[in-house]
Design a protein around this motif. Structure first.
Motif, short mmCIF file in Angstrom:
data_model
loop_
_atom_site.label_atom_id
_atom_site.label_comp_id
_atom_site.label_asym_id
_atom_site.label_seq_id
_atom_site.Cartn_x
_atom_site.Cartn_y
_atom_site.Cartn_z
N ARG A 165 51.04 20.95 78.74
CA ARG A 165 51.02 19.83 79.64
C ARG A 165 52.26 20.11 80.81
O ARG A 165 52.62 19.15 81.42
CB ARG A 165 51.24 18.65 79.09
N GLN A 166 52.67 21.64 80.67
CA GLN A 166 53.77 21.31 81.84
C GLN A 166 53.45 21.40 83.33
O GLN A 166 54.16 20.73 84.16
CB GLN A 166 54.17 22.94 81.70
N LYS A 167 52.12 21.60 83.58
CA LYS A 167 51.62 21.53 84.93
C LYS A 167 51.58 19.85 85.46
O LYS A 167 51.64 19.66 86.55
CB LYS A 167 49.82 21.98 84.90
N PHE A 168 51.79 19.38 84.35
CA PHE A 168 51.60 17.62 84.80
C PHE A 168 52.99 16.96 84.75
O PHE A 168 53.20 16.03 85.20
CB PHE A 168 50.97 16.75 83.83
N ALA A 169 54.16 17.79 84.65
CA ALA A 169 55.55 17.33 84.40
C ALA A 169 56.10 16.85 85.81
O ALA A 169 55.87 17.80 86.55
CB ALA A 169 56.27 18.30 83.62
N ARG A 170 56.61 15.93 86.22
CA ARG A 170 56.96 15.61 87.44
C ARG A 170 58.49 14.94 87.44
O ARG A 170 58.73 14.28 86.49
CB ARG A 170 56.12 14.73 88.11
N LYS A 171 59.49 15.28 88.48
CA LYS A 171 60.66 14.68 88.39
C LYS A 171 60.92 14.32 89.85
O LYS A 171 60.75 15.18 90.66
CB LYS A 171 61.78 15.52 87.89
N GLU A 172 61.47 13.13 90.28
CA GLU A 172 61.74 12.74 91.55
C GLU A 172 63.13 12.30 91.31
O GLU A 172 63.48 11.29 90.73
CB GLU A 172 60.61 11.84 92.17
N VAL A 173 64.07 12.82 92.45
CA VAL A 173 65.40 11.95 92.53
C VAL A 173 65.43 11.25 94.01
O VAL A 173 64.86 11.79 94.99
CB VAL A 173 66.35 13.16 92.61
N ILE A 174 65.81 9.84 93.53
CA ILE A 174 65.96 9.20 94.99
C ILE A 174 67.17 8.87 95.46
O ILE A 174 68.08 8.37 94.38
CB ILE A 174 65.05 7.75 94.55
N ASN A 175 67.61 9.01 96.60
CA ASN A 175 68.95 8.84 97.08
C ASN A 175 69.44 7.69 97.69
O ASN A 175 69.97 7.64 98.74
CB ASN A 175 69.30 10.10 97.73
#
Length: 206
Positions: A165-175
């Motif tokens: 499921r690596q293709k579905f992994a997401r990360k977002e940093v909000i500043n």
């Protein structure tokens, strides 16, 4: 709290291997925390995990050992919100949003973790009020957040996924800005939810 050479507030957290019971003190800046890379592991307990608190020595994971907490952490396990909507709604805050290990869009299981920085350390007795107050101020979270997690020494697996499921992994940093803890605690005292909303927040005992 202590600051590093560049003046950044250092977070006093605890790092574990898997779901271990013995932690290692972790002093890092917010930027270091959000800079973490994806751990691709065949079993979720092979990833590291973090307790968003400091523990008194010998750093055993027990509620009674929690000294101070830092950051507000939410799990969204049965959510109707999309990842992008979550990012958009949390834009005012300094936050890290990731998918969790069991996130699986193919099975229609969207699972996210939200970690929001706080402007100060939190007394463990204040945490529940902060948890509730932030939801009251951001009602899009109502009914989306897992409220069953009330143990003060809970740990959270770091950003990880299985290989398939690596293709579905997401990360977002909000500043955005860290949560103003005192403002949210005050807000929690002032604002009462109606009965239907209370059901959704889990009617958390004070």
């Amino acid at each position: 709290g202590p600051r590093n050479k560049s003046g950044c507030l250092m977070l006093s957290l605890t790092r574990y291997q898997g779901v271990g019971t013995k932690g290692i003190p972790l002093n890092i800046s917010w930027n270091q925390l959000v800079d973490s890379s994806l751990q691709v592991v065949t079993e979720k307990t092979r990833a590291t995990s973090t307790g968003y608190y400091s523990l008194k020595a010998p750093h055993e994971r027990k509620d009674a050992n929690v000294l101070t907490k830092h950051c507000l952490v939410y799990d969204l396990d049965h959510t109707s919100l999309s990842f992008d909507k979550l990012v958009e709604n949390l834009a005012p805050y300094e936050a890290l949003i990731t998918t969790t290990y069991s996130h699986n869009p193919e099975a229609n299981e969207n699972k996210y973790r939200v970690i929001i920085n706080t402007d100060r350390d939190i007394d463990s007795d204040e945490y529940q009020s902060l948890f509730n107050g932030f939801i009251k101020k951001n009602l899009f979270l109502l009914g989306q957040v897992d409220t069953s997690v009330r143990d003060k020494s809970r740990l959270f697996l770091d950003w990880s996924c299985p290989p398939e499921r690596q293709k579905f992994a997401r990360k977002e940093v909000i500043n955005g800005k860290p949560i103003n803890v005192d403002e949210i605690l005050d807000f929690d005292k002032k604002i009462q939810l109606d009965d239907e909303q209370k059901k959704q927040i889990g009617d958390i005992p004070r």
